[in-house]
Design a protein around this motif. Structure first.
Motif, PDB file in Angstrom:
ATOM      1  N   PRO A   1     -61.641  47.004 -84.980  1.00  0.00           N
ATOM      2  CA  PRO A   1     -60.598  46.250 -84.272  1.00  0.00           C
ATOM      3  C   PRO A   1     -60.891  44.755 -84.075  1.00  0.00           C
ATOM      4  CG  PRO A   1     -60.937  48.355 -83.219  1.00  0.00           C
ATOM      5  CD  PRO A   1     -61.995  48.222 -84.276  1.00  0.00           C
ATOM      6  N   LYS A   2     -62.111  44.386 -83.758  1.00  0.00           N
ATOM      7  CA  LYS A   2     -62.415  42.964 -83.538  1.00  0.00           C
ATOM      8  C   LYS A   2     -62.292  42.158 -84.823  1.00  0.00           C
ATOM      9  CE  LYS A   2     -65.197  43.480 -79.409  1.00  0.00           C
ATOM     10  NZ  LYS A   2     -66.453  43.188 -78.724  1.00  0.00           N
ATOM     11  N   GLU A   3     -62.733  42.728 -85.947  1.00  0.00           N
ATOM     12  CA  GLU A   3     -62.597  42.038 -87.231  1.00  0.00           C
ATOM     13  C   GLU A   3     -61.124  41.960 -87.630  1.00  0.00           C
ATOM     14  OE1 GLU A   3     -65.156  43.922 -90.109  1.00  0.00           O
ATOM     15  OE2 GLU A   3     -66.934  43.536 -88.885  1.00  0.00           O
TER      16      GLU A   3
ATOM     17  N   GLN B   1     -42.108  36.073 -77.610  1.00  0.00           N
ATOM     18  CA  GLN B   1     -42.001  37.500 -77.920  1.00  0.00           C
ATOM     19  C   GLN B   1     -42.050  37.808 -79.408  1.00  0.00           C
ATOM     20  OE1 GLN B   1     -38.481  38.689 -75.760  1.00  0.00           O
ATOM     21  NE2 GLN B   1     -39.696  39.289 -73.988  1.00  0.00           N
ATOM     22  N   ASP B   2     -41.382  37.016 -80.235  1.00  0.00           N
ATOM     23  CA  ASP B   2     -41.399  37.286 -81.676  1.00  0.00           C
ATOM     24  C   ASP B   2     -42.802  37.133 -82.253  1.00  0.00           C
ATOM     25  OD1 ASP B   2     -38.723  37.912 -81.790  1.00  0.00           O
ATOM     26  OD2 ASP B   2     -38.088  35.921 -82.463  1.00  0.00           O
ATOM     27  N   ALA B   3     -43.495  36.075 -81.850  1.00  0.00           N
ATOM     28  CA  ALA B   3     -44.859  35.859 -82.340  1.00  0.00           C
ATOM     29  C   ALA B   3     -45.774  36.985 -81.865  1.00  0.00           C
ATOM     30  CB  ALA B   3     -45.386  34.509 -81.871  1.00  0.00           C
ATOM     31  N   LEU B   4     -45.607  37.414 -80.635  1.00  0.00           N
ATOM     32  CA  LEU B   4     -46.413  38.505 -80.087  1.00  0.00           C
ATOM     33  C   LEU B   4     -46.168  39.794 -80.865  1.00  0.00           C
ATOM     34  CD1 LEU B   4     -48.287  39.656 -77.857  1.00  0.00           C
ATOM     35  CD2 LEU B   4     -46.212  40.113 -76.534  1.00  0.00           C
ATOM     36  N   ARG B   5     -44.925  40.126 -81.108  1.00  0.00           N
ATOM     37  CA  ARG B   5     -44.600  41.355 -81.843  1.00  0.00           C
ATOM     38  C   ARG B   5     -45.132  41.286 -83.274  1.00  0.00           C
ATOM     39  NH1 ARG B   5     -39.346  43.452 -82.397  1.00  0.00           N
ATOM     40  NH2 ARG B   5     -40.300  45.485 -82.440  1.00  0.00           N
ATOM     41  N   HIS B   6     -45.015  40.127 -83.917  1.00  0.00           N
ATOM     42  CA  HIS B   6     -45.513  39.960 -85.285  1.00  0.00           C
ATOM     43  C   HIS B   6     -47.028  40.153 -85.322  1.00  0.00           C
ATOM     44  CE1 HIS B   6     -45.714  38.501 -89.396  1.00  0.00           C
ATOM     45  NE2 HIS B   6     -46.667  37.660 -89.021  1.00  0.00           N
ATOM     46  N   TYR B   7     -47.722  39.552 -84.379  1.00  0.00           N
ATOM     47  CA  TYR B   7     -49.181  39.679 -84.291  1.00  0.00           C
ATOM     48  C   TYR B   7     -49.578  41.141 -84.086  1.00  0.00           C
ATOM     49  CZ  TYR B   7     -53.729  39.510 -81.877  1.00  0.00           C
ATOM     50  OH  TYR B   7     -55.026  39.732 -81.475  1.00  0.00           O
ATOM     51  N   LEU B   8     -48.943  41.810 -83.144  1.00  0.00           N
ATOM     52  CA  LEU B   8     -49.300  43.199 -82.851  1.00  0.00           C
ATOM     53  C   LEU B   8     -48.891  44.144 -83.980  1.00  0.00           C
ATOM     54  CD1 LEU B   8     -48.545  43.291 -79.037  1.00  0.00           C
ATOM     55  CD2 LEU B   8     -50.784  43.473 -80.148  1.00  0.00           C
ATOM     56  N   LEU B   9     -47.786  43.860 -84.632  1.00  0.00           N
ATOM     57  CA  LEU B   9     -47.370  44.696 -85.759  1.00  0.00           C
ATOM     58  C   LEU B   9     -48.391  44.601 -86.890  1.00  0.00           C
ATOM     59  CD1 LEU B   9     -45.134  46.601 -86.714  1.00  0.00           C
ATOM     60  CD2 LEU B   9     -43.964  44.620 -87.676  1.00  0.00           C
ATOM     61  N   ALA B  10     -48.915  43.407 -87.125  1.00  0.00           N
ATOM     62  CA  ALA B  10     -49.964  43.260 -88.140  1.00  0.00           C
ATOM     63  C   ALA B  10     -51.244  43.964 -87.702  1.00  0.00           C
ATOM     64  CB  ALA B  10     -50.235  41.779 -88.408  1.00  0.00           C
TER      65      ALA B  10
ATOM     66  N   PHE C   1     -54.938  45.619 -77.101  1.00  0.00           N
ATOM     67  CA  PHE C   1     -55.102  46.262 -78.400  1.00  0.00           C
ATOM     68  C   PHE C   1     -56.489  46.896 -78.513  1.00  0.00           C
ATOM     69  CE2 PHE C   1     -56.899  45.790 -82.699  1.00  0.00           C
ATOM     70  CZ  PHE C   1     -56.115  46.707 -83.372  1.00  0.00           C
ATOM     71  N   LEU C   2     -57.538  46.137 -78.138  1.00  0.00           N
ATOM     72  CA  LEU C   2     -58.899  46.670 -78.228  1.00  0.00           C
ATOM     73  C   LEU C   2     -59.070  47.902 -77.348  1.00  0.00           C
ATOM     74  CD1 LEU C   2     -61.120  43.457 -78.316  1.00  0.00           C
ATOM     75  CD2 LEU C   2     -60.443  44.923 -80.226  1.00  0.00           C
ATOM     76  N   ASN C   3     -58.495  47.866 -76.148  1.00  0.00           N
ATOM     77  CA  ASN C   3     -58.571  49.037 -75.265  1.00  0.00           C
ATOM     78  C   ASN C   3     -57.861  50.231 -75.890  1.00  0.00           C
ATOM     79  OD1 ASN C   3     -60.063  47.722 -73.311  1.00  0.00           O
ATOM     80  ND2 ASN C   3     -58.270  47.094 -72.155  1.00  0.00           N
TER      81      ASN C   3
END
Length: 158
Positions: free
Chosen positions: A111-113, A14-23, A68-70
């Motif tokens: 978004p993809k880049e 969860q922490d890694a997921l949130r960090h990735y999505l926050l970035a 995210f892309l959607n």
């Protein structure tokens, strides 16, 4: 699989997921949390499709990437760093992202880049892993990274 078993399985991710999505969301914590929640719901509903091969984190990140892309299809990217600063000034962002030009510049990328740059530089994934997560070829990921880096250099030099 019970809900409790699923929670135990993804607790460490969860922490890694949130960090990735926050970035990816350039500091917009509310949007990142919404996408994370949607990602985990999708993962729970499709847990039977996880074969156990490969990393669980990569499987969850692939779901997050697509979610995210959607989400981004409905949102246009910012054209310039100045436009991104204006928009960022009008919304609440996580304090560490609020005035950081790098994160604002990320919001100008397609978004993809943005996803490729974030996975490679922020999360430490290899080109091969990013290709698996994003469903692209390794050559496509290399092009996304190259284009993203070039655009960031240009934007940040201004």
């Amino acid at each position: 699989m019970t809900r409790e078993q699923f929670i135990e399985l993804v607790k460490g991710e969860q922490d890694a997921l949130r960090h990735y999505l926050l970035a990816l969301c350039c500091g917009d914590m509310a949007t990142a949390d919404d996408i994370a929640q949607e990602t985990l719901v999708k993962a729970y509903l499709s847990i039977l499709s996880y074969s156990g091969k490969g990393k669980l984190r990569s499987w969850i990140f692939a779901i997050a990437h697509n979610t995210f892309l959607n989400h981004q299809k409905a949102i246009r990217t910012h054209e310039t760093l100045e436009e991104a600063k204006t928009v960022a000034g009008n919304r609440e962002t996580d304090y560490q992202y609020a005035h950081d030009d790098l994160y604002l510049a990320l919001s100008t990328l397609p978004p993809k880049e943005r996803s490729a740059i974030t996975l490679f530089y922020f999360s430490g994934y290899s080109v091969k892993e990013i290709a698996s997560i994003s469903g692209n070829t390794e050559d496509a990921v290399k092009k996304q990274l190259s284009r993203g880096r070039d655009k960031l250099k240009t934007i940040l030099k201004r």
